[in-house]
Scaffold this motif. Structure first.
Motif, mmCIF file in Angstrom:
data_model
loop_
_atom_site.group_PDB
_atom_site.id
_atom_site.type_symbol
_atom_site.label_atom_id
_atom_site.label_comp_id
_atom_site.label_asym_id
_atom_site.label_seq_id
_atom_site.Cartn_x
_atom_site.Cartn_y
_atom_site.Cartn_z
ATOM 1 N N LEU A 323 0.821 -1.206 0.000
ATOM 2 C CA LEU A 323 0.000 0.000 0.000
ATOM 3 C C LEU A 323 0.855 1.256 0.000
ATOM 4 O O LEU A 323 0.536 2.246 -0.675
ATOM 5 C CB LEU A 323 -0.934 -0.015 1.211
ATOM 6 C CG LEU A 323 -2.051 -1.068 1.196
ATOM 7 C CD1 LEU A 323 -2.848 -1.012 2.486
ATOM 8 C CD2 LEU A 323 -2.963 -0.858 -0.001
ATOM 9 N N TRP A 326 2.217 1.659 -3.473
ATOM 10 C CA TRP A 326 1.169 1.969 -4.432
ATOM 11 C C TRP A 326 0.745 3.432 -4.325
ATOM 12 O O TRP A 326 0.638 4.132 -5.333
ATOM 13 C CB TRP A 326 -0.024 1.058 -4.207
ATOM 14 C CG TRP A 326 -1.226 1.388 -5.044
ATOM 15 C CD1 TRP A 326 -2.395 1.930 -4.618
ATOM 16 C CD2 TRP A 326 -1.359 1.225 -6.455
ATOM 17 N NE1 TRP A 326 -3.267 2.103 -5.661
ATOM 18 C CE2 TRP A 326 -2.645 1.671 -6.806
ATOM 19 C CE3 TRP A 326 -0.518 0.738 -7.444
ATOM 20 C CZ2 TRP A 326 -3.111 1.656 -8.103
ATOM 21 C CZ3 TRP A 326 -0.986 0.724 -8.755
ATOM 22 C CH2 TRP A 326 -2.264 1.179 -9.064
ATOM 23 N N THR A 327 0.514 3.922 -3.123
ATOM 24 C CA THR A 327 0.079 5.307 -2.947
ATOM 25 C C THR A 327 1.201 6.302 -3.232
ATOM 26 O O THR A 327 0.936 7.485 -3.448
ATOM 27 C CB THR A 327 -0.449 5.517 -1.521
ATOM 28 O OG1 THR A 327 0.549 5.094 -0.573
ATOM 29 C CG2 THR A 327 -1.732 4.712 -1.301
ATOM 30 N N GLU A 372 -6.549 10.394 -8.345
ATOM 31 C CA GLU A 372 -6.419 10.031 -6.927
ATOM 32 C C GLU A 372 -7.661 9.323 -6.416
ATOM 33 O O GLU A 372 -7.582 8.350 -5.656
ATOM 34 C CB GLU A 372 -6.152 11.288 -6.100
ATOM 35 C CG GLU A 372 -5.965 11.014 -4.614
ATOM 36 C CD GLU A 372 -5.781 12.286 -3.824
ATOM 37 O OE1 GLU A 372 -5.186 12.226 -2.723
ATOM 38 O OE2 GLU A 372 -6.237 13.353 -4.287
ATOM 39 N N LYS A 373 -8.811 9.770 -6.859
ATOM 40 C CA LYS A 373 -10.060 9.152 -6.410
ATOM 41 C C LYS A 373 -10.155 7.695 -6.839
ATOM 42 O O LYS A 373 -10.569 6.837 -6.065
ATOM 43 C CB LYS A 373 -11.245 9.948 -6.964
ATOM 44 C CG LYS A 373 -12.597 9.358 -6.607
ATOM 45 C CD LYS A 373 -13.718 10.182 -7.222
ATOM 46 C CE LYS A 373 -15.077 9.561 -6.917
ATOM 47 N NZ LYS A 373 -16.184 10.335 -7.535
ATOM 48 N N THR A 376 -7.238 5.267 -5.244
ATOM 49 C CA THR A 376 -7.306 5.078 -3.786
ATOM 50 C C THR A 376 -8.692 4.638 -3.332
ATOM 51 O O THR A 376 -9.055 4.828 -2.166
ATOM 52 C CB THR A 376 -6.913 6.378 -3.065
ATOM 53 O OG1 THR A 376 -7.779 7.450 -3.486
ATOM 54 C CG2 THR A 376 -5.456 6.745 -3.360
ATOM 55 N N ARG A 377 -9.451 4.083 -4.251
ATOM 56 C CA ARG A 377 -10.731 3.508 -3.831
ATOM 57 C C ARG A 377 -10.498 2.418 -2.794
ATOM 58 O O ARG A 377 -9.478 1.736 -2.803
ATOM 59 C CB ARG A 377 -11.478 2.933 -5.031
ATOM 60 C CG ARG A 377 -12.150 3.948 -5.920
ATOM 61 C CD ARG A 377 -12.894 3.270 -7.050
ATOM 62 N NE ARG A 377 -13.567 4.215 -7.912
ATOM 63 C CZ ARG A 377 -14.798 4.666 -7.716
ATOM 64 N NH1 ARG A 377 -15.496 4.231 -6.654
ATOM 65 N NH2 ARG A 377 -15.344 5.523 -8.553
ATOM 66 N N LYS A 378 -11.472 2.226 -1.931
ATOM 67 C CA LYS A 378 -11.342 1.236 -0.870
ATOM 68 C C LYS A 378 -11.141 -0.161 -1.435
ATOM 69 O O LYS A 378 -10.318 -0.948 -0.935
ATOM 70 C CB LYS A 378 -12.580 1.287 0.026
ATOM 71 C CG LYS A 378 -12.469 0.454 1.282
ATOM 72 C CD LYS A 378 -13.692 0.660 2.172
ATOM 73 C CE LYS A 378 -13.564 -0.159 3.451
ATOM 74 N NZ LYS A 378 -14.747 0.037 4.346
ATOM 75 N N LEU A 381 -7.475 -0.486 -2.916
ATOM 76 C CA LEU A 381 -6.454 -0.619 -1.876
ATOM 77 C C LEU A 381 -6.512 -1.990 -1.208
ATOM 78 O O LEU A 381 -5.468 -2.580 -0.878
ATOM 79 C CB LEU A 381 -6.638 0.484 -0.824
ATOM 80 C CG LEU A 381 -6.427 1.920 -1.314
ATOM 81 C CD1 LEU A 381 -6.676 2.896 -0.180
ATOM 82 C CD2 LEU A 381 -5.034 2.093 -1.888
#
Length: 507
Positions: A323, A326-327, A372-373, A376-378, A381
């Motif tokens: 994570l 990835w971010t 970004e939206k 980084t969706r739940k 991730l």
């Protein structure tokens, strides 16, 4: 006097050399039918051998009889009353050996009988009908294929169960097996009649089990789960301990593996396939916003996002580390290469001055906010945290290419026929799974450049492998001709032990 006119321009020196070589080889009359050489003989040339009596050299009556690919010639001389009978191939229990062997060769090679029949018809080669091919396949070929796969599978499972415990300093250290599994639908459309589930041992790149599920058994939504359940039950019955399994992100598979307490990782290719198309659609939407500046920059980052998915999985050991890496992409696209997450505080690449500064996104811009939206969706991730760090499903994809050679989706077969073709694909793949790579003169692997059509402008260098081997075909041919054809009862009993569901039309 004969004068030399030079070499024939239509002749092939290789053919002449092989003819001279074969002329010195002893007759193979003592060999079994499947090992003997065969030749293409014209009827007019064949009849020249029977025009005259072998005893008195006078013309005699000749009668020919055909049975499938066999031709029988009867010669009767009216002068010396001598007679003889000649057959073009041996008979095994009153059955032409060539018919059985040709049926087996078509089936074992994954060829189509209809295509072969067209070739024979175009050349006026004599052939037996399709019903005969099906009868030989049902009586001899399919029992041999099932027996051969069961025998090979038993050896693999025994080896996996034995390496389950490895001696270490007087103690027994447990050694678990990494598995990979995925489904294949055997007909086009959303409601396939058959679904096969393939389980592979990832460390050795071998197929250990293939399960075929019919839609009438459990219903279309549960076919993939049923195939995995049967494979895991077989492995557990043989004493194989599973370390983890790499699959796609099917929700029913996730629930089942959680219930069975089996660690699951996601295949990166399936993940990348689901992320990148959305980014592509996002770019297309942004392209339409001609009045908004900067949104088109997202399209330039699609190859980087695709590569970042694979790098994140391959370079990380834990879910939080995946994570963090990835971010970090959201900082990287803004030309920021230091991050707040201590698990990945800084990019590993060399930071330098960029020639094209127009590629960077700006924080707060519409393009960056939309990117970004989505990244980084739940759900995204959650799946990133479970990417497989060790093995991927590329081997499974290679096996599916092999399946297409034996069981293409436009081929309609009954349950047993489809299952046997899957077994043949598994036998072929396992024999060539770790096939040698063609070396250069210096001993390095020979590479071949490939440019996939799906990725315009991208090319990759991949090792060039040597030609595939077909030892399993020779073994199966010997088994069919020497054992199954002679006494098929015991091999047909193995067919009866299979749990073959009734065809849907029977309902």
């Amino acid at each position: 006097m004969i004068t030399s006119q030079g070499p024939d321009p239509t002749s092939d020196p290789a053919d002449s050399a092989s003819a001279l070589t074969e002329s010195t080889v002893k007759s193979d009359a003592a060999l079994p039918p499947q090992a003997s050489r065969k030749y293409l003989v014209y009827e007019s040339c064949l009849m020249e051998l029977f025009e005259r009596c072998a005893r008195c050299q006078r013309a005699c009556a000749v009668t020919t009889t055909r049975l499938g690919t066999l031709v029988s010639v009867e010669q009767l001389c009216s002068h010396c009353e001598s007679s003889r009978r000649w057959r073009s191939q041996p008979l095994v229990d009153q059955t032409p050996a060539g018919d059985v062997q040709l049926s087996a060769a078509v089936y074992l090679s994954g060829a189509s009988f209809s295509t072969l029949h067209k070739v024979f018809k175009a050349m006026r080669l004599q052939m037996f009908p399709y019903d005969t091919f099906c009868r030989y396949a049902r009586m001899f070929v399919e029992p041999a294929v099932v027996h051969s796969w069961r025998k090979s599978q038993e050896v693999m499972l025994q080896q996996l169960s034995q390496q389950d415990k490895v001696p270490l300093g007087g103690d027994m250290r447990a050694h678990s097996v990494p598995l990979g599994g995925d489904m294949r639908a055997h007909s086009p459309g959303h409601c396939p009649k058959y679904v096969s589930y393939t389980t592979m041992e990832l460390s050795t790149n071998t197929v250990v089990d293939v399960q075929l599920v019919q839609s009438a058994e459990v219903g279309s939504p549960h076919m993939e789960k049923e195939g995995l359940k049967r494979s895991l039950a077989l492995l557990a019955a043989r004493g194989v301990t599973i370390d983890y399994i790499v699959t796609d992100r099917h929700t029913l598979i996730q629930e089942f593996l959680r219930e069975e307490n089996i660690p699951q990782f996601y295949d990166v290719w399936h993940m990348e396939k689901s992320i990148v198309p959305f980014v592509t659609r996002l770019s297309k939407k942004i392209d339409k916003m001609t009045k908004k500046k900067g949104c088109e920059k997202v399209k330039r980052w699609i190859p980087a996002i695709r590569n970042h998915v694979y790098w994140t999985a391959a370079s990380s050991q834990t879910g939080p580390e995946r994570l963090a890496k990835w971010t970090s992409l959201l900082n990287h696209v803004r030309d920021v290469h230091t991050h707040q997450d201590p698990l990945f505080p800084q990019c590993l690449h060399t930071v330098g001055n960029t020639r094209d500064k127009r590629k960077w996104l700006s924080a707060g811009s519409r393009a960056f906010d939309r990117l970004e939206k989505e990244l980084t969706r739940k759900s995204v991730l959650k799946d990133i945290a479970q990417l497989s760090p060790h093995y991927q499903a590329s081997s499974w994809e290679a096996f599916q290419s092999t399946v297409l050679q034996f069981a293409p989706k436009d081929l309609v077969s009954p349950y047993l026929g489809t299952l046997c073709r899957l077994y043949l694909a598994a036998l072929h793949y396992n024999e060539n799974a770790d096939g040698g790579r063609a070396p250069t003169s210096s001993g390095d692997p020979l590479l071949k450049r490939r440019s996939p059509k799906s990725r315009t402008g991208e090319s990759r260098a991949r090792p060039l492998k040597t030609e595939a081997t077909f030892r399993y075909v020779d073994d199966l041919m010997d088994l069919i001709m020497e054992k199954v054809f002679v006494d098929p009862s015991s091999y047909r009993d193995e067919i009866l032990k299979l749990n073959i569901p009734p065809d849907r039309s029977s309902q």
